[in-house]
Design an enzyme around this catalytic site. Structure first.
Site, PDB file in Angstrom:
ATOM      1  N   TYR A  78       0.959  -0.977  -0.325  1.00  0.00           N
ATOM      2  CA  TYR A  78       0.173  -0.263   0.100  1.00  0.00           C
ATOM      3  C   TYR A  78       0.875   1.621   0.493  1.00  0.00           C
ATOM      4  CZ  TYR A  78      -3.748  -3.373   0.830  1.00  0.00           C
ATOM      5  OH  TYR A  78      -4.499  -4.219   1.099  1.00  0.00           O
ATOM      6  N   ASN A 136     -13.064  -0.218  -4.729  1.00  0.00           N
ATOM      7  CA  ASN A 136     -12.855  -0.900  -6.227  1.00  0.00           C
ATOM      8  C   ASN A 136     -14.437  -1.546  -6.322  1.00  0.00           C
ATOM      9  OD1 ASN A 136     -12.042  -1.569  -8.187  1.00  0.00           O
ATOM     10  ND2 ASN A 136     -10.629  -2.886  -7.715  1.00  0.00           N
ATOM     11  N   CYS A 143      -7.302  -5.086  -7.692  1.00  0.00           N
ATOM     12  CA  CYS A 143      -6.614  -4.481  -6.674  1.00  0.00           C
ATOM     13  C   CYS A 143      -5.672  -5.455  -5.333  1.00  0.00           C
ATOM     14  CB  CYS A 143      -7.410  -3.934  -5.358  1.00  0.00           C
ATOM     15  SG  CYS A 143      -8.958  -5.022  -5.527  1.00  0.00           S
ATOM     16  N   HIS A 144      -6.029  -6.978  -5.412  1.00  0.00           N
ATOM     17  CA  HIS A 144      -5.535  -8.293  -4.596  1.00  0.00           C
ATOM     18  C   HIS A 144      -3.706  -8.174  -4.836  1.00  0.00           C
ATOM     19  CE1 HIS A 144      -5.458  -9.327  -9.360  1.00  0.00           C
ATOM     20  NE2 HIS A 144      -5.114 -10.306  -8.948  1.00  0.00           N
ATOM     21  N   GLU A 204      -2.005 -16.384 -10.366  1.00  0.00           N
ATOM     22  CA  GLU A 204      -0.872 -15.897 -10.565  1.00  0.00           C
ATOM     23  C   GLU A 204       0.206 -16.044 -10.686  1.00  0.00           C
ATOM     24  OE1 GLU A 204      -1.261 -11.523 -10.865  1.00  0.00           O
ATOM     25  OE2 GLU A 204      -3.631 -11.421 -11.373  1.00  0.00           O
TER      26      GLU A 204
END
Length: 150
Positions: A89, A112, A120-121, A146
């Site tokens: 962040y 979001n 945002c993950h 991912e």
């Protein structure tokens, strides 16, 4: 308004569109509504299928990005985080030239309304995975998809 569901092993996604843009993605756990698809949602679900099978790393679905000017700045910066990578962040706050606004960045992330497409993950806390509007288990699922080790 158009809407379709996309099923994942952990939950379902409710995708909403105005016909021109993807406007919302909600995490659903057993809540099902009548589907009313459109060409844009067909494309978005095709992209999700390819994303979850690790064949797509950058979404091209047109998005209706909404929020305050600060929130929009955060969302655009989120879309610059590469697939398979995370930042904190604090790093994101620095990237948008608001170095002390890491809590505000977290707050913007929680608002979001197009998660996954606006990733945002990929933003984590300094010493932990951090929170997630859909729940930490979904955040872990997305990061692991991912190839990010948690």
């Amino acid at each position: 308004m158009f809407q379709v569901f996309y099923k994942l092993p952990i939950c379902s996604l409710l995708l909403k569109s105005d016909g021109e843009f993807l406007t919302e993605v909600d995490f659903c756990f057993g809540e099902y509504f009548e589907e009313n698809s459109c060409e844009l949602l067909e494309f978005a679900t095709w992209e999700l299928k390819n994303y979850f099978s690790k064949k797509l790393k950058i979404f091209k679905t047109p998005l209706k990005i909404q929020g305050s000017s600060f929130e929009v700045k955060v969302y655009k910066a989120l879309m610059q985080i590469p697939y398979g990578q995370t930042i904190t962040y604090k790093d994101l706050a620095q990237n948008i030239n608001h170095p002390k606004a890491f809590r505000a960045v977290g707050n913007a992330n929680s608002k979001n309304n197009i998660p996954i497409f606006i990733p945002c993950h990929r933003v984590v806390a300094k010493n932990s995975i951090g929170g997630y509007n859909g729940g930490v288990s979904i955040k872990k699922f997305l990061l692991q998809n991912e190839g990010i080790k948690i």
